[in-house]
Design a protein around this motif. Structure first.
Motif, PDB file in Angstrom:
ATOM      1  N   UNK C  93       0.811  -1.204   0.000  1.00 47.67           N
ATOM      2  CA  UNK C  93       0.000   0.000   0.000  1.00 47.67           C
ATOM      3  C   UNK C  93       0.841   1.250   0.000  1.00 47.67           C
ATOM      4  N   UNK C  94       2.071   1.111   0.477  1.00 47.26           N
ATOM      5  CA  UNK C  94       2.814   2.279   0.905  1.00 47.26           C
ATOM      6  C   UNK C  94       2.908   3.371  -0.133  1.00 47.26           C
ATOM      7  N   UNK C  95       3.220   2.979  -1.351  1.00 47.06           N
ATOM      8  CA  UNK C  95       3.657   3.996  -2.284  1.00 47.06           C
ATOM      9  C   UNK C  95       2.540   4.571  -3.113  1.00 47.06           C
ATOM     10  N   UNK C  96       1.502   3.806  -3.320  1.00 53.44           N
ATOM     11  CA  UNK C  96       0.493   4.307  -4.241  1.00 53.44           C
ATOM     12  C   UNK C  96       0.004   5.686  -3.830  1.00 53.44           C
ATOM     13  N   UNK C  97      -0.238   5.832  -2.555  1.00 56.30           N
ATOM     14  CA  UNK C  97      -0.863   7.052  -2.100  1.00 56.30           C
ATOM     15  C   UNK C  97       0.017   8.256  -2.318  1.00 56.30           C
ATOM     16  N   UNK C  98       1.290   8.044  -2.379  1.00 56.19           N
ATOM     17  CA  UNK C  98       2.179   9.179  -2.323  1.00 56.19           C
ATOM     18  C   UNK C  98       2.770   9.545  -3.666  1.00 56.19           C
ATOM     19  N   UNK C  99       2.489   8.735  -4.633  1.00 58.16           N
ATOM     20  CA  UNK C  99       3.023   9.050  -5.955  1.00 58.16           C
ATOM     21  C   UNK C  99       2.685  10.482  -6.340  1.00 58.16           C
ATOM     22  N   UNK C 100       1.437  10.819  -6.126  1.00 57.90           N
ATOM     23  CA  UNK C 100       0.969  12.114  -6.586  1.00 57.90           C
ATOM     24  C   UNK C 100       1.717  13.257  -5.924  1.00 57.90           C
ATOM     25  N   UNK C 101       2.227  13.002  -4.741  1.00 51.14           N
ATOM     26  CA  UNK C 101       2.839  14.065  -3.966  1.00 51.14           C
ATOM     27  C   UNK C 101       4.344  14.115  -4.141  1.00 51.14           C
ATOM     28  N   UNK C 102       4.868  13.221  -4.947  1.00 44.17           N
ATOM     29  CA  UNK C 102       6.319  13.076  -4.947  1.00 44.17           C
ATOM     30  C   UNK C 102       7.057  14.357  -5.299  1.00 44.17           C
ATOM     31  N   UNK C 103       6.560  15.108  -6.273  1.00 47.24           N
ATOM     32  CA  UNK C 103       7.332  16.270  -6.716  1.00 47.24           C
ATOM     33  C   UNK C 103       7.230  17.467  -5.814  1.00 47.24           C
ATOM     34  N   UNK C 104       6.028  17.700  -5.382  1.00 50.65           N
ATOM     35  CA  UNK C 104       5.736  19.031  -4.861  1.00 50.65           C
ATOM     36  C   UNK C 104       5.759  19.110  -3.353  1.00 50.65           C
ATOM     37  N   UNK C 105       5.895  17.972  -2.682  1.00 54.28           N
ATOM     38  CA  UNK C 105       5.756  17.960  -1.231  1.00 54.28           C
ATOM     39  C   UNK C 105       7.148  17.979  -0.600  1.00 54.28           C
ATOM     40  N   UNK C 106       7.298  18.779   0.443  1.00 55.44           N
ATOM     41  CA  UNK C 106       8.556  18.811   1.187  1.00 55.44           C
ATOM     42  C   UNK C 106       8.913  17.422   1.713  1.00 55.44           C
ATOM     43  N   UNK C 107      10.193  17.089   1.717  1.00 57.78           N
ATOM     44  CA  UNK C 107      10.625  15.785   2.222  1.00 57.78           C
ATOM     45  C   UNK C 107      10.175  15.565   3.656  1.00 57.78           C
ATOM     46  N   UNK C 108      10.283  16.590   4.493  1.00 57.83           N
ATOM     47  CA  UNK C 108       9.918  16.414   5.899  1.00 57.83           C
ATOM     48  C   UNK C 108       8.418  16.166   6.037  1.00 57.83           C
ATOM     49  N   UNK C 109       7.602  16.947   5.325  1.00 57.10           N
ATOM     50  CA  UNK C 109       6.155  16.742   5.371  1.00 57.10           C
ATOM     51  C   UNK C 109       5.797  15.362   4.827  1.00 57.10           C
ATOM     52  N   UNK C 110       6.482  15.004   3.763  1.00 55.81           N
ATOM     53  CA  UNK C 110       6.250  13.709   3.140  1.00 55.81           C
ATOM     54  C   UNK C 110       6.507  12.558   4.107  1.00 55.81           C
ATOM     55  N   UNK C 111       7.606  12.639   4.847  1.00 59.13           N
ATOM     56  CA  UNK C 111       7.966  11.551   5.760  1.00 59.13           C
ATOM     57  C   UNK C 111       6.935  11.431   6.887  1.00 59.13           C
ATOM     58  N   UNK C 112       6.509  12.566   7.436  1.00 61.77           N
ATOM     59  CA  UNK C 112       5.536  12.515   8.538  1.00 61.77           C
ATOM     60  C   UNK C 112       4.184  12.024   8.015  1.00 61.77           C
ATOM     61  N   UNK C 113       3.786  12.558   6.850  1.00 61.70           N
ATOM     62  CA  UNK C 113       2.523  12.102   6.257  1.00 61.70           C
ATOM     63  C   UNK C 113       2.544  10.589   6.051  1.00 61.70           C
ATOM     64  N   UNK C 114       3.685  10.053   5.593  1.00 58.28           N
ATOM     65  CA  UNK C 114       3.779   8.618   5.327  1.00 58.28           C
ATOM     66  C   UNK C 114       3.468   7.804   6.578  1.00 58.28           C
ATOM     67  N   UNK C 115       3.985   8.256   7.722  1.00 59.88           N
ATOM     68  CA  UNK C 115       3.732   7.509   8.956  1.00 59.88           C
ATOM     69  C   UNK C 115       2.241   7.533   9.291  1.00 59.88           C
ATOM     70  N   UNK C 116       1.619   8.707   9.190  1.00 59.23           N
ATOM     71  CA  UNK C 116       0.172   8.789   9.423  1.00 59.23           C
ATOM     72  C   UNK C 116      -0.574   7.885   8.446  1.00 59.23           C
ATOM     73  N   UNK C 117      -0.112   7.891   7.215  1.00 60.13           N
ATOM     74  CA  UNK C 117      -0.778   7.081   6.197  1.00 60.13           C
ATOM     75  C   UNK C 117      -0.754   5.598   6.554  1.00 60.13           C
ATOM     76  N   UNK C 118       0.432   5.094   6.930  1.00 64.84           N
ATOM     77  CA  UNK C 118       0.539   3.658   7.225  1.00 64.84           C
ATOM     78  C   UNK C 118      -0.280   3.281   8.448  1.00 64.84           C
ATOM     79  N   UNK C 119      -0.308   4.164   9.450  1.00 65.53           N
ATOM     80  CA  UNK C 119      -0.963   3.810  10.712  1.00 65.53           C
ATOM     81  C   UNK C 119      -2.480   3.999  10.629  1.00 65.53           C
TER      82      UNK C 119
END
Lengths: 404, 404, 404
Positions: C93-119
């Motif tokens: 599941x991990x990556x599908x959700x975040x593909x769309x955000x790959x370019x435009x999202x800050x790395x730090x925001x991206x990492x925190x969002x990912x944890x919320x997403x998985x949990x």
């Protein structure tokens, strides 16, 4: 064949194939970190893949795993019955040792060194520790999937080569060893680290040599240690450099976790793997700083802070984190619990055995490796290539060696 | 399912997946040898992957493997019960034939040709030799994993296309066929050859169609032949050119070893595989020189010295190196020992059968392939594309075809 | 372990590994479509791979699959017994959700969002539909390998991110959202789509959670749908644009087929898979046109026409194409036949359940995803990075984030 034998054979064979994939990944990791200048490195990657298969099938598997002569080295003429097993461990070890030398070593010296490496240099620690008749194995030393036998020995062998290259560089008037600057190529870096991770699925879980419940636990310990080390190394690097998620530290973190868990993946719980992974960040970052000070050292891809320091650290941790219940599942029913799991005196004794084995193996491998390249240097007027960094990714320049 | 049936099904399915990986590798091999100009080749790689799955599932598996009409071709309407098996052999054959045409053939012609190829051109030798009711199979011809059925036929089919392209080039005033110069891209070359090697793990060992002891032997014969051929081809090229370890010869050596062992991987010992691999170097290098003389020939990726010459050579070697003990394990209990293993008259007879099958299959495939492209050329004013070498790796230019 | 248990464990573990390979492929797909500027995307690819393994092992597998609290979410403290299963679905599941955000999202925001997403974000639909104690599962909703749970939810979560990015872009004065133009890199595109296909071999057939006859059928349905969708999408695009075999449509066609078959791969015949694949072309092409009109939408890699539209379409088709005989083999013996196979009233009721589940899950995931990024935006002064498209493939510029 019974169901269990079928499953075990299928498991070992498939894991061998995944380890084979690592070969590709190691070469591409270097391209990912140093850019597409390093065409010669990839020729070397392909070459050692083929040489490892051939040499291990003909003789190298015997020198490592046939009944030993006095606990020192396997009987080279034991016979072809062992050929099969050759191909996966033959590959497993082949490339680590030579990564460090990929840029600066002549292709011809590299090829000859590789053969010596497969037949003798790698085979000695394997015969001592993995071969049941080896002298260190008889003392009780263990090393699950090769923290010392593969990674530590690779680092020590590489050190023997780097030292000779530095001597040649010094003789030609250099004050410090030429260092290849990083030029990240994100595509190759990504595919390399993720294929290495896939390869480690074969490397560690396949080392159970059976498909049982413990093999599944080893998948967990391997993957969790890598993931935890990625986080810990990224965060340590952030504290040290204020730069968040530098791809080199993200990638080297994963690699460090995989290396550190290698010698005890089959002896510990997934929770211990998590703790071990979290310890990797500081160890890698400080080892890298320490190594970076040496003027004679050129180590573009972290062989010493990674494979040498990480491999040795992992082997020592056996005496702290091992749990007999897991070790039994991977075929080591006599391994005592570690210090952290009530091992007491038996664990301390195990620590002594592991430390002694590390010292002996690292020194022996360093000396033989250095001796080998010194002989080669005498025979071919040096082992350092004259065009280490000039390969053009789109031409043949620098990718082959014109002789005579 | 019993343990044996489970293991066999799992083995064939996984080997099918590894063969699928070869598809990627073939396209990337071309990019590795010719550089990133060849974007259209990669579109073709993806296209034939999809077309092969679809066409083989609907009809092509039937024309190859359903009960034949008079020993010539399988009943195309036999039924969907055979669909499963389609996907792995469907892929296996799909791309070899078309490598040669990747640069110069229009996308539309290429797609239509591919359908004809899967349904008829590839299916004929398969129906004759692999299908138990085929006329050559009934005469006793064998071809383990496709030295003739896959590689030889691919070469012959490619020859039929190249000949038509040369006719069109000549008509437009050329004196010799345009040859794409080599521009090695080491990254793609490395990943391509090592993924091909991984794919061959599926291709040959999977052709045992069971997971038994012989399947494990086939892993050995396949890997050892490739490694030995790498050494032998590198060394032959060194003798001829004084250039050591040119990456093209290192890579083509591995490929040649894999091709030559294909038709007999399940019939020979690992020792014989070593000998066969060592024979590959001179054969490849001299075949390449011979082919290179023809002014009408454009063969950037060694289809003729590799697949055609190597495939045929391997099939002929069955009559010399086969050993009944191995052939029995891979399902051919009536194959006689080869000349070198005391086969005597039976081996000589086998040589005659194999030679006759080669001649008939190569001629038939060449003629049908050439007829197909001549019909296509008549319908679409030539099959040669006008922008064969102008694709820019970072744009769409040249990667698709504007029509009407 | 019995033969069946051994085969099932081996199957699920290997399929998990193949799904792991998809992670690489998703990052490279973006590089293949947008060119080598997107180095930061690849750092994100590696990061979420590690974070997914870690977070899922520690807690995320529990929130999805442990006994639920009132049918809503799994007990996060259920215990470590579930760790193993974590790694494959965790990746899936991990990556599908975040593909769309790959370019435009800050790395730090991206990492925190990912944890919320998985949990939480991913875990909710999984707990509702895949967890036997989930409230939608109890109503009879099914979703074989994740048309809604993985793809639809990924699309909805991505929509929540894109909306926030658009708000930030608007606040900075933009009239339309910046769109990254396509710059095809054929090498990466090819390896990406073919590795995705390999990964889906794990994704769908592995979702049977056993190695039985139905697992083999799922290989067929998955591969045939992909191949048919490639042809249908290429042809639809040709009709609309007069351009034949544009690589983007060839590749997106394969991807669309794989997505659409995902929720019903274990419920339908290979023939139905062929029909479903042929329907993909028009759906993808028209959905892409519809989405392309929105000025606030930046979707370089087809997340909405592909994953959202395709995933939802596939789930709805369960009520039309399902056949109880196949569903029984994949563990859903109570699923009624679809409308096209005489399901009648039961099928219509199933359609209602699926539609209701889709609406609830898509709305819930969108809202939680958007709320999460709004909180992150408030905490870190926006989630949009300032250097989305300036990464240089050969340097570190833009690949990491300097903070403080």
């Amino acid at each position: 064949m019974t169901a269990a034998v079928l499953a075990n054979n299928l498991w070992v064979l498939l894991c061998g194939l995944f380890v084979f994939v690592m070969t590709i990944a190691v070469g591409l990791l270097e391209v990912g970190e140093l850019g597409e200048r390093v065409i010669q490195s990839l020729v070397k990657t392909i070459l050692i893949t083929g040489l490892a298969v051939l040499v291990m099938a003909v003789i190298g598997f015997n020198t490592a795993f046939a009944p030993t002569v006095g606990g020192i080295i396997g009987n080279p003429f034991y016979g072809p019955g062992l050929i099969l097993g050759a191909f996966s461990p033959g590959i497993a070890d082949s490339w680590w040792s030579v990564v460090v030398a990929l840029h600066k070593m002549k292709l011809s010296a590299f090829a000859i060194y590789s053969v010596v490496y497969f037949v003798v240099i790698w085979a000695l620690p394997a015969a001592w520790i993995w071969n049941p008749s080896g002298w260190l194995a008889k003392l009780g030393m263990v090393d699950f999937a090769g923290g010392l036998v593969v990674h530590g020995a690779a680092g020590a062998a590489g050190l023997g080569i780097v030292w000779q290259i530095w001597r040649e560089e010094k003789a030609s008037g250099r004050k410090t060893s030429e260092v290849v600057p990083y030029r990240v190529n994100a595509g190759w870096l990504t595919i390399a680290i993720l294929l290495l991770w896939v390869g480690w699925f074969g490397f560690n879980p396949g080392s159970v040599l059976a498909f049982n419940d413990e093999a599944i636990v080893v998948v967990e310990t391997t993957f969790i240690a890598a993931a935890a080390a990625m986080v810990s190394t990224s965060m340590t690097a952030y504290v040290l450099t204020k730069e968040l998620f530098n791809p080199l530290y993200v990638v080297n973190g994963i690699l460090m976790g995989l290396i550190v868990i290698t010698p005890l993946a089959g002896f510990v719980s997934p929770g211990s793997a998590l703790v071990l992974g979290l310890l990797c960040g500081p160890i890698f970052c400080y080892a890298e700083r320490f190594v970076g000070r040496a003027k004679w050292m050129s180590d573009p891809v972290g062989l010493f802070p990674g494979h040498l320091a990480g491999g040795i650290f992992g082997v020592l941790m056996i005496a702290f984190f091992a749990q007999n219940q897991f070790a039994t599942g991977s075929g080591f029913p006599t391994l005592p619990n570690g210090v952290l799991f009530g091992g007491g005196g038996a664990a301390v004794k195990q620590l002594g055995i592991e430390a002694m084995g590390i010292v002996v193996a690292v020194v022996a491998v360093f000396l033989i490796s250095n001796l080998t390249v010194r002989v080669l240097a005498a025979l071919m007027k040096g082992i350092t290539t004259s065009h280490a960094y000039t390969g053009d990714a789109e031409t043949l320049t620098g990718a082959s060696e014109k002789i005579g």
